[in-house]
Scaffold this active site. Sequence first.
Site, short mmCIF file in Angstrom:
data_model
loop_
_atom_site.label_atom_id
_atom_site.label_comp_id
_atom_site.label_asym_id
_atom_site.label_seq_id
_atom_site.Cartn_x
_atom_site.Cartn_y
_atom_site.Cartn_z
N GLU A 371 -53.00 2.58 37.71
CA GLU A 371 -51.63 3.13 38.69
C GLU A 371 -51.90 4.43 38.73
OE1 GLU A 371 -47.90 1.95 36.68
OE2 GLU A 371 -48.39 -0.33 37.10
N GLU A 459 -50.77 -6.43 37.82
CA GLU A 459 -49.94 -6.49 36.89
C GLU A 459 -48.36 -6.47 37.37
OE1 GLU A 459 -50.07 -2.50 34.44
OE2 GLU A 459 -48.00 -2.47 34.55
C1 DCB Z 1 -46.75 0.44 33.97
C2 DCB Z 1 -47.97 0.68 33.50
C3 DCB Z 1 -47.94 0.07 32.04
C4 DCB Z 1 -46.28 0.07 31.65
C5 DCB Z 1 -45.67 -0.94 32.58
C6 DCB Z 1 -44.08 -0.89 32.06
O1 DCB Z 1 -46.19 1.71 34.65
F1 DCB Z 1 -49.22 0.30 34.00
O2 DCB Z 1 -48.88 0.81 31.18
O3 DCB Z 1 -46.29 -0.37 30.16
O4 DCB Z 1 -45.84 -0.47 33.90
O5 DCB Z 1 -43.70 0.69 32.28
C7 DCB Z 1 -45.54 0.60 29.34
C8 DCB Z 1 -45.28 -0.10 27.95
C9 DCB Z 1 -44.62 0.63 27.26
C10 DCB Z 1 -45.23 1.96 26.71
C11 DCB Z 1 -45.59 2.59 28.23
C12 DCB Z 1 -45.96 3.98 28.14
O6 DCB Z 1 -44.48 -1.44 28.52
O7 DCB Z 1 -44.53 -0.26 25.90
O8 DCB Z 1 -44.68 2.60 26.15
O9 DCB Z 1 -45.98 1.73 29.18
O10 DCB Z 1 -47.54 3.64 27.93
C13 DCB Z 1 -45.09 1.95 35.54
C14 DCB Z 1 -45.16 1.08 36.58
C15 DCB Z 1 -44.23 1.22 37.56
C16 DCB Z 1 -43.46 2.55 37.45
C17 DCB Z 1 -43.62 3.35 36.67
C18 DCB Z 1 -44.47 3.14 35.43
N1 DCB Z 1 -42.34 2.71 38.62
N2 DCB Z 1 -44.46 3.95 34.41
O11 DCB Z 1 -42.35 2.16 39.69
O12 DCB Z 1 -41.51 3.82 38.45
O13 DCB Z 1 -43.83 5.04 34.57
O14 DCB Z 1 -44.92 3.70 33.33
#
Ligand code: DCB
Length: 531
Positions: A371, A459
Amino acid sequence: MRGLLRRLSALCLCGFLVLAALPARAVSFPDVKPGSWYEKDVLEMADAGLLTGLPDGTFAPEKTISWAEFVTIAARCAGLSPIQGQTSHWAAGTLEAARLAGWYDWDELPPTGEGFDKPISRQLAVKVLMRALLPHVGYDFNVESAKIKDFSALNGRYYEAVLSAYAAGVAQGDGEGSFRPLDSLSRAESCALIQRARAKAGSQTPASPYGTPGPDEYLPASPGETPPAPAEAIQGGVSENGWLQVVGTQLCNEAGEPVVLRGMSSHGLQWYGQYANAQSIQNTAAYGANVFRLAMYTGEGGCLSQPEPMKSKVIAGVEAAVENDMYVIIDWHILSDGNPMDHVSKAEAFFADMAARYADCPNVLYEICNEPNGNVSWDRDVKPYAERLVAAIRETSPQSVILIGSPTWSQDIHLAADDPVEGENLMYTLHFYAGTHGKDLRDRMDKALSAGLPLFVSEWGASRADGSGGVFLEESKVWLDFLAERGISWCNWSLCDKSETSAALKPGTSPDRAWTEEDLTESGKFVFSQF
Ligand code: DCB
């Protein structure tokens, strides 16, 4: 409370003696100046027993607030009791209770204590406070983000917390309209912030689930634009389908028939790698999954800091998938390192190695940048990166499927559709979270498909975009139906037992035995039923 006040004032009228026995204010601090902007908030909170001064009797309004202090006050406001902490720090029990309640994550403040007395950043203070007191506040992304002058400085992980805090009137910009997410807060500022949240929480009726997208029936952008769905998409394993290929926008098997891959993504292999073992992968196959995604984080303690152990995990994961006749995605999981160009040489070396290793293995797909996010552009960064990586992989692997991300956490597929990468068997990833993303993103997918861009949802989560909240099963169903109609493959985030709603397994579930419905979370049950 009001009754008590009335009684008190009645008592006061009864005579000086009684009045003299009651202090005007329960608490006062020599350094809280009468008439200062924070006096009222600080003294009200002190009177309510929510905060105490320092041991010397002062309040130190200008002093930076620490994690321990901030979370302790939030816990008092929310009525969260301490539990057994992992260290002897005075706030360890409260911090442990807050972490387990999901107010913040392990990687944000480890329970080992070294950060307890460090300043808490503004973005984390807001996250803790919103989760503690106002977990159901929704927001309009465009409206709230427009209020924040330095919005581009905000990590997407904190969008939900900060934007809902702006929507609730809890967070406000500084004099210049900036949020300054990484700066610290003074004790006085913290009081103002917390008081606004308390006021809002007091007046709030329990609302609809946090962040629920609005009514969200899917309507095709314009009739006729949607590419025809594959008549009978096949869902078998590798022995049945062989090498994959991309025909038009459709993923197909070796015989050229449409095929759909569905399965789980691991969580970060550095944290939850135990669920990328042969037994766990087989457990997903038993429910019908035919693909598994290995999320090898680069940052956050992933392969940039421990390349060899992470590579071994990937290799073991590929072997486990092969044993189970499954397709497997090797995912270079950039996240906090949002620009893939930052580590392009390492990525090239890694994928060149993998492609050579698996040159004869039809199971493997390569996802070259999870991402991209932050200050990153398609034409300047991601596309040139993809060109280099495709070249590196193609040296030894002429036909494998390569998955390419795009800016804004792999949502900007329209940029790729306007200017795709040259080559065969390339697909573009689209990531969504059902509690955050809806029809707009689906419309974007239809446009991209019409423009001829092959898509793969490597994902998605039934939670909000931060991995928690919800779960949003109705919204997820709308999404999955949409994908099924278009023959689009997907992996769900994530196969782990972390206490967040996107996790498929209940905390403590063993990776070393078969699972039953009992082991699955709400999200897990739903997702496994959709393979
Ligand atoms: C993505 C990432 C993934 C993340 C998930 C959920 O990030 F590819 O790594 O996973 O979506 O946010 C989270 C885990 C948590 C962990 C965190 C940091 O579920 O347990 O603490 O990662 O490693 C996204 C996807 C979309 C957006 C933002 C994020 N968005 N983001 O659209 O704003 O900020 O991580």
